[in-house]
Scaffold this motif. Structure first.
Motif, mmCIF file in Angstrom:
data_model
loop_
_atom_site.group_PDB
_atom_site.id
_atom_site.type_symbol
_atom_site.label_atom_id
_atom_site.label_comp_id
_atom_site.label_asym_id
_atom_site.label_seq_id
_atom_site.Cartn_x
_atom_site.Cartn_y
_atom_site.Cartn_z
ATOM 1 N N GLU A 1 44.416 39.420 39.393
ATOM 2 C CA GLU A 1 43.764 39.218 38.103
ATOM 3 C C GLU A 1 44.571 38.288 37.209
ATOM 4 O O GLU A 1 44.002 37.472 36.471
ATOM 5 C CB GLU A 1 43.566 40.566 37.394
ATOM 6 C CG GLU A 1 42.618 41.523 38.091
ATOM 7 C CD GLU A 1 43.256 42.295 39.236
ATOM 8 O OE1 GLU A 1 42.539 43.094 39.876
ATOM 9 O OE2 GLU A 1 44.465 42.106 39.487
ATOM 10 N N PHE B 1 44.012 34.714 38.373
ATOM 11 C CA PHE B 1 42.674 34.260 37.971
ATOM 12 C C PHE B 1 42.667 33.882 36.488
ATOM 13 O O PHE B 1 42.165 32.819 36.102
ATOM 14 C CB PHE B 1 41.652 35.362 38.242
ATOM 15 C CG PHE B 1 40.225 34.953 38.018
ATOM 16 C CD1 PHE B 1 39.441 34.527 39.081
ATOM 17 C CD2 PHE B 1 39.661 34.988 36.745
ATOM 18 C CE1 PHE B 1 38.116 34.142 38.872
ATOM 19 C CE2 PHE B 1 38.352 34.608 36.529
ATOM 20 C CZ PHE B 1 37.572 34.188 37.597
ATOM 21 N N THR C 1 42.236 30.102 34.819
ATOM 22 C CA THR C 1 41.166 29.869 33.848
ATOM 23 C C THR C 1 41.726 29.263 32.573
ATOM 24 O O THR C 1 41.139 28.330 31.997
ATOM 25 C CB THR C 1 40.447 31.198 33.529
ATOM 26 O OG1 THR C 1 39.924 31.756 34.737
ATOM 27 C CG2 THR C 1 39.305 30.976 32.549
ATOM 28 N N ASN D 1 40.553 31.482 43.577
ATOM 29 C CA ASN D 1 39.207 31.979 43.298
ATOM 30 C C ASN D 1 38.663 31.397 41.998
ATOM 31 O O ASN D 1 37.501 30.957 41.925
ATOM 32 C CB ASN D 1 39.234 33.514 43.217
ATOM 33 C CG ASN D 1 37.867 34.112 43.042
ATOM 34 O OD1 ASN D 1 37.477 34.489 41.939
ATOM 35 N ND2 ASN D 1 37.107 34.211 44.127
ATOM 36 N N ALA D 2 39.501 31.349 40.955
ATOM 37 C CA ALA D 2 39.078 30.784 39.673
ATOM 38 C C ALA D 2 38.807 29.291 39.799
ATOM 39 O O ALA D 2 37.820 28.774 39.240
ATOM 40 C CB ALA D 2 40.151 31.043 38.615
ATOM 41 N N THR E 1 37.855 27.645 42.454
ATOM 42 C CA THR E 1 36.603 27.474 43.201
ATOM 43 C C THR E 1 35.397 27.702 42.300
ATOM 44 O O THR E 1 34.406 26.956 42.359
ATOM 45 C CB THR E 1 36.563 28.446 44.392
ATOM 46 O OG1 THR E 1 37.691 28.183 45.238
ATOM 47 C CG2 THR E 1 35.286 28.271 45.201
ATOM 48 N N GLU E 2 35.455 28.722 41.447
ATOM 49 C CA GLU E 2 34.347 29.010 40.537
ATOM 50 C C GLU E 2 34.089 27.862 39.571
ATOM 51 O O GLU E 2 32.954 27.679 39.110
ATOM 52 C CB GLU E 2 34.626 30.300 39.755
ATOM 53 C CG GLU E 2 34.449 31.567 40.565
ATOM 54 C CD GLU E 2 34.425 32.807 39.692
ATOM 55 O OE1 GLU E 2 34.458 32.666 38.442
ATOM 56 O OE2 GLU E 2 34.365 33.922 40.254
ATOM 57 N N HIS E 3 35.143 27.088 39.271
ATOM 58 C CA HIS E 3 34.995 25.970 38.338
ATOM 59 C C HIS E 3 34.837 24.628 39.062
ATOM 60 O O HIS E 3 34.978 23.571 38.452
ATOM 61 C CB HIS E 3 36.197 25.914 37.396
ATOM 62 C CG HIS E 3 36.195 26.990 36.355
ATOM 63 N ND1 HIS E 3 36.646 28.274 36.604
ATOM 64 C CD2 HIS E 3 35.774 26.987 35.058
ATOM 65 C CE1 HIS E 3 36.528 29.011 35.503
ATOM 66 N NE2 HIS E 3 35.994 28.250 34.552
ATOM 67 N N GLY E 4 34.589 24.675 40.353
ATOM 68 C CA GLY E 4 34.345 23.451 41.108
ATOM 69 C C GLY E 4 35.576 22.621 41.395
ATOM 70 O O GLY E 4 35.470 21.430 41.697
#
Length: 334
Positions: A223, A226, A230, A255-256, A258-261
């Motif tokens: 966490e 991540f 961010t 993971n973070a 990847t979520e933001h491209g």
């Protein structure tokens, strides 16, 4: 439960003869030994560990305290401890502190009252804090492993975190990265301090300026990684590479990203630390600094047994060296 008297009666010998055969304390003829052993087997006799420990003043048991964490690093170290204890004929009693100082102190008292032969401590929540409990048990050897409290009479088994941090940062620099950031662990812990200090020194040695906006302190958990990633993404600029001071935070950071491209390693190269087993199975496989976790556990057991055998009465520091595991999460800067 069968006793030595039961064996003696069945074998037709004295109780003292049975004791000598089972404990191998005196020569007994092969014929009589065979009769005693056959009788013991027939009666399913099991020697009393308690009686033996009282006689020898040894319980052949080691206690270990470890902070509960989602980080598999600790489990992999414990595996090395348990296997080494088994090979040496010792049992291991494992206590989780749940990050609670009072629970840790109570566990220490319980283990000492149970007459464990020695103790191993790996408690992040007590790192650097002195313990006075052992003043009442001066004959109990203690080994502090990597993360732990201060016990002046103890041996210490350490990972060379400074060398590992330098190695991680230099790998990114060698790949051509000059915009390099760092997600650190809690900087009140010496391992986090060492890795971050090495990061800064590697930059300085290669004339690369430190950008404070690319340095974020976190908590060694997924966490935290991540959240730190961010925070970086929401800033005005991003580095091209990151040294993340453990693999758990690296997993959260990837993971973070990847979520933001943000692609790893095409847009951002990442190096972790610890080389937990799942690091090689991540996507992409994580470039990281390998800590010799099994050897860390094995070295702790060996140091403890050496003290028990009187082979080493002077507190020592044993330092294990890290290595770089280059995988798919880093690439050369275009």
């Amino acid at each position: 439960m069968a006793t030595m008297k039961d064996i003696a009666k069945l074998a037709g010998v004295s109780t003292s003869t049975v004791s000598h055969v089972i404990n191998k304390t005196r020569f007994v003829s092969e014929d009589i030994s065979a009769r005693v052993n056959a009788a013991a087997k027939e009666l399913n006799y099991a020697p009393s560990a308690l009686a033996r420990s009282l006689k020898m003043n040894r319980t052949k048991t080691i206690g270990m305290l470890v902070t509960t964490s989602t980080n598999p690093f600790f489990g992999e170290v414990v595996k090395g401890v348990e296997r080494s204890c088994y090979h040496q004929g010792y049992s291991l009693i494992l206590c989780n502190t749940e990050g609670d100082t009072e629970r840790m102190r109570a566990s220490i008292d319980t283990l000492l009252q149970k007459r464990v032969d020695g103790l191993m401590l790996m408690c992040t929540t007590m790192e650097g804090e002195p313990l006075t409990e052992f003043e009442r048990y001066p004959d109990i050897p203690v080994v502090v492993m990597d993360w732990g409290p201060t016990v002046n009479s103890s041996d210490k088994i350490l990972d060379n975190s400074y060398q590992g941090g330098y190695m991680a940062t230099k790998h990114l620099i060698d790949l051509g990265h000059t915009e390099v950031g760092c997600i650190t662990g809690p900087l009140h812990q010496h391992q986090a301090q060492n890795r971050f200090s090495a990061f800064k020194q590697a930059l300085a040695d290669h004339k690369i300026p430190l950008n404070d906006q690319w340095v974020i302190e976190s908590n060694f958990e997924c966490e935290g990684g991540f959240s730190a990633m961010t925070q970086l993404i929401e800033a005005k600029t991003m580095p091209s590479a990151l040294f993340i001071c453990n693999d758990m935070m690296a997993m959260g950071a990837i993971n973070a990203a990847t979520e933001h491209g943000i692609g790893v390693p095409n847009d951002l190269s990442i190096v972790g630390y610890d080389d937990i087993r799942i690091a090689q199975f991540m996507s992409p496989a994580l470039t990281t600094i390998h800590q010799p976790k099994y050897r860390l556990g094995k070295a702790a057991v060996e140091a403890l047994l050496a003290k028990l055998q009187g082979l080493n009465n002077t507190p020592q520091v044993i330092q294990l060296e890290p290595t770089l595991m280059a995988r798919k999460s880093t690439k050369a800067k275009r």
